[in-house]
Design a protein around this motif. Sequence first.
Motif, short mmCIF file in Angstrom:
data_model
loop_
_atom_site.label_atom_id
_atom_site.label_comp_id
_atom_site.label_asym_id
_atom_site.label_seq_id
_atom_site.Cartn_x
_atom_site.Cartn_y
_atom_site.Cartn_z
N ASN A 1 12.16 62.17 37.43
CA ASN A 1 13.54 62.57 37.70
C ASN A 1 14.54 61.79 36.87
OD1 ASN A 1 12.88 64.55 39.53
ND2 ASN A 1 13.00 63.19 41.30
N GLU A 2 14.26 60.50 36.69
CA GLU A 2 15.21 59.66 35.96
C GLU A 2 15.10 59.83 34.45
OE1 GLU A 2 16.45 54.99 35.50
OE2 GLU A 2 15.65 55.73 37.40
N SER B 1 8.69 51.62 35.42
CA SER B 1 9.12 52.50 36.50
C SER B 1 7.92 53.17 37.18
CB SER B 1 10.10 53.56 35.96
OG SER B 1 10.45 54.47 36.97
N ARG C 1 7.86 52.43 40.92
CA ARG C 1 8.55 53.48 41.70
C ARG C 1 7.79 54.79 41.77
NH1 ARG C 1 14.46 53.85 39.57
NH2 ARG C 1 13.36 54.23 37.63
N ASP D 1 7.18 60.61 40.59
CA ASP D 1 8.30 61.54 40.85
C ASP D 1 9.65 60.94 40.48
OD1 ASP D 1 6.48 63.38 41.71
OD2 ASP D 1 6.86 63.09 43.85
N VAL D 2 9.89 59.72 40.93
CA VAL D 2 11.17 59.06 40.64
C VAL D 2 11.33 58.87 39.13
CG1 VAL D 2 12.50 56.93 40.95
CG2 VAL D 2 11.24 57.90 42.87
N THR D 3 10.25 58.46 38.48
CA THR D 3 10.28 58.22 37.03
C THR D 3 10.60 59.51 36.28
OG1 THR D 3 8.71 56.41 37.27
CG2 THR D 3 8.95 57.36 35.07
#
Length: 194
Positions: free
Chosen positions: A180-181, A169, A173, A176-178
């Motif tokens: 958040n997930e 990830s 990605r 930040d996205v990692t």
Amino acid sequence: MDRWLIVGLGNPGPEYAGNRHNAGFMVLDELAARAGGRFKAHKSRAEVLETREAVLAKPLTYMNLSGGPVKALSDFYKITPDRVIVVHDELDVPYGALRAKLGGGDNGHNGLKSITKSLGTRDYLRVRFGIGRPPGRMDPAAFVLKDFATAERKDLPFLVDRGADVIESLMTRGLDVTQNEYHRADLHISGPPR
């Protein structure tokens, strides 16, 4: 396309293989299995597996000397610190949790201390594999060199798998996205992830 350097931290040798300190090696082995490749000895004093997107590396020095091989590999493959991801065990993150971050201190982790010194910067990505604090008055240095407990081993394959997911990830990605997930998806040992 610029490649990534993915470093798993651990100590070489079968006597350390199941140690908490070797969580980084475990995650790298999972990434290698996904890539369908095998690690090979490299002159940088590391085992290396090259894929199109990344160079996977397990330093063969002991933990406190990990920086030498990491610097040698980053120079050899011309990979800058902003494209380095280090996965390591972390006492200050509870078992069952994974945390991705950029930079920061080493929290007394000798592998990180060595890498920061060798790269000349703290600004590389880390995947912190939570092992929790030692019980009672046990010395943290002794705790990290013990194998995962029987109860922990039940969930270990799932966590190693998710550690590999976090790295993939980060590569595809971003941070930040990692965060958040995966920061919300801690494993609750008493039940399934929420």
